[in-house]
Every structure is written in C-alpha cells, then in structure tokens.
Design a protein around this motif. Structure first.
Motif, PDB file in Angstrom:
ATOM      1  N   LEU A   1      10.294  12.111  -3.217  1.00 43.41           N
ATOM      2  CA  LEU A   1       9.750  11.778  -1.906  1.00 43.41           C
ATOM      3  C   LEU A   1      10.808  11.060  -1.074  1.00 43.41           C
ATOM      4  O   LEU A   1      11.647  10.329  -1.618  1.00 43.41           O
ATOM      5  CB  LEU A   1       8.516  10.873  -2.046  1.00 43.41           C
ATOM      6  CG  LEU A   1       7.292  11.469  -2.732  1.00 43.41           C
ATOM      7  CD1 LEU A   1       6.189  10.418  -2.861  1.00 43.41           C
ATOM      8  CD2 LEU A   1       6.771  12.687  -1.981  1.00 43.41           C
ATOM      9  N   PRO A   2      10.783  11.256   0.240  1.00 42.07           N
ATOM     10  CA  PRO A   2      11.742  10.527   1.088  1.00 42.07           C
ATOM     11  C   PRO A   2      11.446   9.037   1.070  1.00 42.07           C
ATOM     12  O   PRO A   2      10.315   8.615   0.787  1.00 42.07           O
ATOM     13  CB  PRO A   2      11.510  11.129   2.477  1.00 42.07           C
ATOM     14  CG  PRO A   2      10.127  11.687   2.438  1.00 42.07           C
ATOM     15  CD  PRO A   2       9.914  12.150   1.021  1.00 42.07           C
ATOM     16  N   PRO A   3      12.429   8.202   1.369  1.00 43.00           N
ATOM     17  CA  PRO A   3      12.191   6.750   1.392  1.00 43.00           C
ATOM     18  C   PRO A   3      11.152   6.370   2.441  1.00 43.00           C
ATOM     19  O   PRO A   3      10.974   7.057   3.453  1.00 43.00           O
ATOM     20  CB  PRO A   3      13.563   6.174   1.751  1.00 43.00           C
ATOM     21  CG  PRO A   3      14.544   7.255   1.425  1.00 43.00           C
ATOM     22  CD  PRO A   3      13.822   8.541   1.675  1.00 43.00           C
ATOM     23  N   ILE A   4      10.483   5.273   2.181  1.00 40.49           N
ATOM     24  CA  ILE A   4       9.608   4.682   3.195  1.00 40.49           C
ATOM     25  C   ILE A   4      10.506   4.129   4.293  1.00 40.49           C
ATOM     26  O   ILE A   4      11.507   3.474   4.014  1.00 40.49           O
ATOM     27  CB  ILE A   4       8.757   3.570   2.572  1.00 40.49           C
ATOM     28  CG1 ILE A   4       7.811   4.161   1.518  1.00 40.49           C
ATOM     29  CG2 ILE A   4       7.966   2.815   3.644  1.00 40.49           C
ATOM     30  CD1 ILE A   4       7.139   3.114   0.653  1.00 40.49           C
ATOM     31  N   GLN A   5      10.150   4.406   5.541  1.00 39.13           N
ATOM     32  CA  GLN A   5      10.971   3.968   6.665  1.00 39.13           C
ATOM     33  C   GLN A   5      10.289   2.839   7.424  1.00 39.13           C
ATOM     34  O   GLN A   5       9.101   2.919   7.752  1.00 39.13           O
ATOM     35  CB  GLN A   5      11.244   5.133   7.616  1.00 39.13           C
ATOM     36  CG  GLN A   5      12.147   6.206   7.042  1.00 39.13           C
ATOM     37  CD  GLN A   5      12.558   7.228   8.084  1.00 39.13           C
ATOM     38  OE1 GLN A   5      11.883   7.411   9.103  1.00 39.13           O
ATOM     39  NE2 GLN A   5      13.678   7.889   7.847  1.00 39.13           N
ATOM     40  N   ILE A   6      11.052   1.792   7.687  1.00 44.04           N
ATOM     41  CA  ILE A   6      10.571   0.663   8.481  1.00 44.04           C
ATOM     42  C   ILE A   6      11.520   0.474   9.657  1.00 44.04           C
ATOM     43  O   ILE A   6      12.726   0.317   9.477  1.00 44.04           O
ATOM     44  CB  ILE A   6      10.491  -0.621   7.641  1.00 44.04           C
ATOM     45  CG1 ILE A   6       9.465  -0.460   6.526  1.00 44.04           C
ATOM     46  CG2 ILE A   6      10.134  -1.815   8.525  1.00 44.04           C
ATOM     47  CD1 ILE A   6       9.340  -1.683   5.627  1.00 44.04           C
ATOM     48  N   VAL A   7      10.964   0.497  10.848  1.00 44.04           N
ATOM     49  CA  VAL A   7      11.733   0.291  12.074  1.00 44.04           C
ATOM     50  C   VAL A   7      11.198  -0.961  12.763  1.00 44.04           C
ATOM     51  O   VAL A   7       9.983  -1.104  12.949  1.00 44.04           O
ATOM     52  CB  VAL A   7      11.625   1.500  13.028  1.00 44.04           C
ATOM     53  CG1 VAL A   7      12.464   1.269  14.280  1.00 44.04           C
ATOM     54  CG2 VAL A   7      12.050   2.782  12.320  1.00 44.04           C
TER      55      VAL A   7
ATOM     56  N   ASN B   1       0.824  -1.208   0.000  1.00 40.27           N
ATOM     57  CA  ASN B   1       0.000   0.000   0.000  1.00 40.27           C
ATOM     58  C   ASN B   1       0.858   1.257   0.000  1.00 40.27           C
ATOM     59  O   ASN B   1       0.560   2.235  -0.698  1.00 40.27           O
ATOM     60  CB  ASN B   1      -0.919  -0.001   1.219  1.00 40.27           C
ATOM     61  CG  ASN B   1      -2.026  -1.031   1.105  1.00 40.27           C
ATOM     62  OD1 ASN B   1      -2.289  -1.560   0.034  1.00 40.27           O
ATOM     63  ND2 ASN B   1      -2.668  -1.329   2.221  1.00 40.27           N
ATOM     64  N   SER B   2       1.919   1.260   0.800  1.00 38.58           N
ATOM     65  CA  SER B   2       2.790   2.432   0.873  1.00 38.58           C
ATOM     66  C   SER B   2       3.539   2.660  -0.435  1.00 38.58           C
ATOM     67  O   SER B   2       3.662   3.797  -0.911  1.00 38.58           O
ATOM     68  CB  SER B   2       3.790   2.278   2.029  1.00 38.58           C
ATOM     69  OG  SER B   2       3.132   2.327   3.282  1.00 38.58           O
ATOM     70  N   LEU B   3       4.038   1.593  -1.032  1.00 36.92           N
ATOM     71  CA  LEU B   3       4.720   1.724  -2.315  1.00 36.92           C
ATOM     72  C   LEU B   3       3.771   2.279  -3.375  1.00 36.92           C
ATOM     73  O   LEU B   3       4.125   3.182  -4.150  1.00 36.92           O
ATOM     74  CB  LEU B   3       5.264   0.366  -2.759  1.00 36.92           C
ATOM     75  CG  LEU B   3       6.381  -0.258  -1.925  1.00 36.92           C
ATOM     76  CD1 LEU B   3       6.682  -1.666  -2.424  1.00 36.92           C
ATOM     77  CD2 LEU B   3       7.641   0.589  -1.938  1.00 36.92           C
TER      78      LEU B   3
ATOM     79  N   VAL C   1      -2.797  -4.473  13.986  1.00 39.17           N
ATOM     80  CA  VAL C   1      -2.338  -3.440  13.070  1.00 39.17           C
ATOM     81  C   VAL C   1      -3.125  -2.173  13.363  1.00 39.17           C
ATOM     82  O   VAL C   1      -4.351  -2.210  13.433  1.00 39.17           O
ATOM     83  CB  VAL C   1      -2.565  -3.835  11.593  1.00 39.17           C
ATOM     84  CG1 VAL C   1      -2.206  -2.669  10.671  1.00 39.17           C
ATOM     85  CG2 VAL C   1      -1.761  -5.062  11.226  1.00 39.17           C
ATOM     86  N   THR C   2      -2.428  -1.079  13.567  1.00 37.49           N
ATOM     87  CA  THR C   2      -3.075   0.215  13.736  1.00 37.49           C
ATOM     88  C   THR C   2      -2.453   1.197  12.753  1.00 37.49           C
ATOM     89  O   THR C   2      -1.264   1.118  12.442  1.00 37.49           O
ATOM     90  CB  THR C   2      -2.948   0.750  15.166  1.00 37.49           C
ATOM     91  OG1 THR C   2      -1.549   0.845  15.516  1.00 37.49           O
ATOM     92  CG2 THR C   2      -3.645  -0.166  16.160  1.00 37.49           C
ATOM     93  N   LEU C   3      -3.268   2.125  12.265  1.00 38.22           N
ATOM     94  CA  LEU C   3      -2.817   3.097  11.285  1.00 38.22           C
ATOM     95  C   LEU C   3      -3.033   4.510  11.802  1.00 38.22           C
ATOM     96  O   LEU C   3      -4.051   4.811  12.416  1.00 38.22           O
ATOM     97  CB  LEU C   3      -3.586   2.935   9.962  1.00 38.22           C
ATOM     98  CG  LEU C   3      -3.503   1.582   9.260  1.00 38.22           C
ATOM     99  CD1 LEU C   3      -4.348   1.607   7.996  1.00 38.22           C
ATOM    100  CD2 LEU C   3      -2.067   1.218   8.936  1.00 38.22           C
ATOM    101  N   GLY C   4      -2.073   5.352  11.528  1.00 33.89           N
ATOM    102  CA  GLY C   4      -2.201   6.776  11.807  1.00 33.89           C
ATOM    103  C   GLY C   4      -1.967   7.539  10.513  1.00 33.89           C
ATOM    104  O   GLY C   4      -1.002   7.261   9.797  1.00 33.89           O
ATOM    105  N   SER C   5      -2.852   8.463  10.176  1.00 34.07           N
ATOM    106  CA  SER C   5      -2.755   9.166   8.907  1.00 34.07           C
ATOM    107  C   SER C   5      -2.705  10.666   9.128  1.00 34.07           C
ATOM    108  O   SER C   5      -3.493  11.219   9.905  1.00 34.07           O
ATOM    109  CB  SER C   5      -3.949   8.814   8.014  1.00 34.07           C
ATOM    110  OG  SER C   5      -3.908   9.546   6.801  1.00 34.07           O
ATOM    111  N   LEU C   6      -1.791  11.333   8.424  1.00 36.37           N
ATOM    112  CA  LEU C   6      -1.711  12.790   8.412  1.00 36.37           C
ATOM    113  C   LEU C   6      -2.105  13.236   7.009  1.00 36.37           C
ATOM    114  O   LEU C   6      -1.324  13.068   6.058  1.00 36.37           O
ATOM    115  CB  LEU C   6      -0.303  13.267   8.751  1.00 36.37           C
ATOM    116  CG  LEU C   6      -0.106  14.777   8.923  1.00 36.37           C
ATOM    117  CD1 LEU C   6      -0.994  15.305  10.036  1.00 36.37           C
ATOM    118  CD2 LEU C   6       1.355  15.096   9.209  1.00 36.37           C
TER     119      LEU C   6
ATOM    120  N   MET D   1       6.065   1.441  10.242  1.00 36.48           N
ATOM    121  CA  MET D   1       6.330   1.801   8.854  1.00 36.48           C
ATOM    122  C   MET D   1       5.707   3.164   8.554  1.00 36.48           C
ATOM    123  O   MET D   1       4.520   3.377   8.821  1.00 36.48           O
ATOM    124  CB  MET D   1       5.763   0.752   7.904  1.00 36.48           C
ATOM    125  CG  MET D   1       6.050   1.021   6.434  1.00 36.48           C
ATOM    126  SD  MET D   1       5.627  -0.396   5.409  1.00 36.48           S
ATOM    127  CE  MET D   1       3.868  -0.498   5.727  1.00 36.48           C
ATOM    128  N   SER D   2       6.500   4.071   8.007  1.00 33.09           N
ATOM    129  CA  SER D   2       6.034   5.433   7.719  1.00 33.09           C
ATOM    130  C   SER D   2       6.289   5.751   6.254  1.00 33.09           C
ATOM    131  O   SER D   2       7.392   5.523   5.738  1.00 33.09           O
ATOM    132  CB  SER D   2       6.767   6.455   8.592  1.00 33.09           C
ATOM    133  OG  SER D   2       6.586   6.169   9.971  1.00 33.09           O
TER     134      SER D   2
END
Length: 315
Positions: free
Chosen positions: A206-212, A189-191, A283-288, A224-225
């Motif tokens: 765009l900055p890379p997608i970050q996974i911690v 979805n992020s890609l 799974v929880t999602l936060g959207s800006l 994942m952001s």
C-alpha cells in the motif's frame, strides 16, 4: 465578553474564570430535560448529570472539574449499555458531546485559574496558553509516537509521508496537546486500517499515508489520506460508542497509555473533534469505499476566534 484563548491567557480574575465554568455547566444543565424527553432511556444518565451540573454552581473549580469528569464517564458507561437505537440516537450523542466538551473546556479554565491563584492574581501571561511548537514539529512528533505505538501492538507500522502544503506553517500551535491528541487518534485509525487491510507483512503493498500541513490567516490545517479501504459506515465518523464490542475492555486514557489497546470502542474520533472544536476548528472525513479515507483537521492558531463560552453542538 467573549472569552477567546488570548483573553483567557491575559485574564487575571479568578472570579471571571469561575463564572465562565459555571455558565457552561448551567447551559448544559438546561438541555438535560430535552434529552430525557426525547429518549426516556437516558433518564438515569440525565438525572446523574443534573446533580453534578447543579453542584458545579457552588463547588470550588478543582472539585467541580473532578465531578464533571466523573459524571462524563458515568454517563458514558450508562449509554454504553443501551441498545444501538438509543445509544446512537441524537439525544444520547448530544448529551455525551455536551458533557465531554465541558470537561475539555473545564481543564483549560481550571488550569488558568490555578495559574492566577498561585501567582497572587498577577499572572498577566499564561504558560498553559502560550504558543507551543510549530505545526511541522508537532506533526513529526505525533507521527513518531503513533507509529511506535503501532509497532508495539502489531510488530510493524505503515510508512507515513509528511509534507508542507503551499501555505507553509511557521506560527506556534496554541494548546498543542489538543491538536496532537486529535492527530494521533486519526492517524491511529489510518495505521490500523492499513494493517487490517493487507496484514502487517504486506504493508509495503500500500502507498504511504500522506499528511499535509499548512497555515493561512491564523488557521492551521492538516490533511491526512490513507489507503485503508474506507469507512465501514458513516456512523463511525463522529459518534460516541459506535462500536458495541462489549467483550473488549474499554480504556478512556490517551491511546499511548501503557497496556491500552490500539483500537477502542469508538471514543477517539468524537473526542478528537471536540478538542479541535474547542480551538474553533473541526474534523471532517471523506471516504471512498474500497480505497481509503481523507481526514481534514482545522484549528485556530491565533487565539482570537476561539470562544470557549459557547456550547459545542454535535453535527
């Protein structure tokens, strides 16, 4: 007895495994009249599922699992034809979550049942439920696979940065296919959001997608952001069939299956959530809005807190 994954891995009684599957089916069957009463448009689906859940009381495990899978997809097909109000209503969503969570649990239970039977009831350990790769390796493999899939469909893929959090993960992931499936669906979805926001030729803007990733006290965590612009609607966060794009042929296999589209009809996120809920997580999602989405994945890596006998309930 609470049937945690560790106890299931050590369980060498086919009868108890079958009882767990039948108990789960009976619990779901008891909810069907409530769903039909809340939404009469679901009567056809609840009637079909009721027959299947009843058959599970006497069917052999493999046959019961086959019926559960057929019933889940049949119910999904019937719900898909409903208007938005009924399709996205509480009753329809709860009914779908019930049958698909049963399918997810049933696959694990029947897998363990087959191990025990084939080993002559002396299978004191389970390859199915033994720990898999460490979390970092699982994330690396999933990123590689998902970006390759994106490149296949779009010609290129956004960059992804993988980092270890302050809580380093060294333990093995239980049922790694569940975690990998969930991460793949969210990363897909992020890609896709990056590709749609700026186009495949401007991805470097765009900055890379970050996974911690990290681990703490037997829990695995993934954050994942992305910068894909945020969710169009909260409805897309955890609802089955949130899209009604009937012109697109639905595919219900894993996303990497040959010929499957990069984007589906709203199945990935709810299924990802159910797979992690089976592992005691979520799974929880936060959207800006206008910026991006941050997804949080959690799952039990100890096998001690998972309770597959519980009925998974939607939020």
């Amino acid at each position: 007895m609470k049937l945690t994954l560790r106890r299931l891995a050590a369980l060498n009684s086919p009868t108890m495994i079958v009882e767990s599957l039948r108990h789960r089916s009976a619990l779901r069957k008891s909810q069907l009249p409530l769903y039909a009463a809340a939404s009469p448009m679901l009567c056809q689906a609840t009637e079909k599922l009721g027959k299947i859940y009843t058959a599970c009381e006497s069917e052999a495990p493999a046959a019961a699992l086959e019926q559960i899978e057929k019933g889940a997809w049949a119910a999904l097909y019937l719900v898909r034809k409903l208007a938005d109000k009924e399709r996205l209503g509480v009753a329809a969503q709860a009914m779908l979550r019930d049958c698909f969570s049963l399918l997810i649990a049933g696959r694990v239970l029947v897998g363990r049942y087959n191990e025990v039977v084939q080993s002559g009831r002396h299978a004191y350990s389970s390859p199915l439920l033994e720990g898999g790769p460490v979390l970092e390796e699982l994330c690396k493999d999933t990123i590689e696979d998902t970006r390759a899939f994106c490149r296949e469909k779009h010609g290129d893929a956004p960059e992804v940065e993988l980092m270890c959090g302050t809580l380093q993960s060294t333990g093995q992931v239980l049922l790694p296919s569940h975690v990998q499936f969930s991460l793949l669906e969210l990363l897909k979805n992020s890609l896709g959001a990056h590709v749609h926001r700026v186009g495949v030729e401007r991805l470097d803007e765009l900055p890379p997608i970050q996974i911690v990733h990290g681990e703490c006290e037997g829990w695995g965590f993934i954050k994942m952001s992305d910068s894909g612009g945020g969710l169009v609607s909260d409805m897309s966060a955890g609802y089955f069939l949130h899209s009604s794009r009937a012109e697109r042929e639905a595919t219900y296999t894993y996303s990497r299956a040959f010929g499957s589209p990069f984007e589906g009809l709203g199945m990935g996120l709810p299924l990802a959530q159910l797979h992690l809920q089976y592992l005691g997580g979520d799974v929880t999602l936060g959207s800006l809005p206008g910026q991006g989405v941050t997804a949080y994945l959690s799952f039990d890596m100890s096998g001690l807190r998972t309770d597959p006998s519980e009925v998974t309930r939607g939020k």
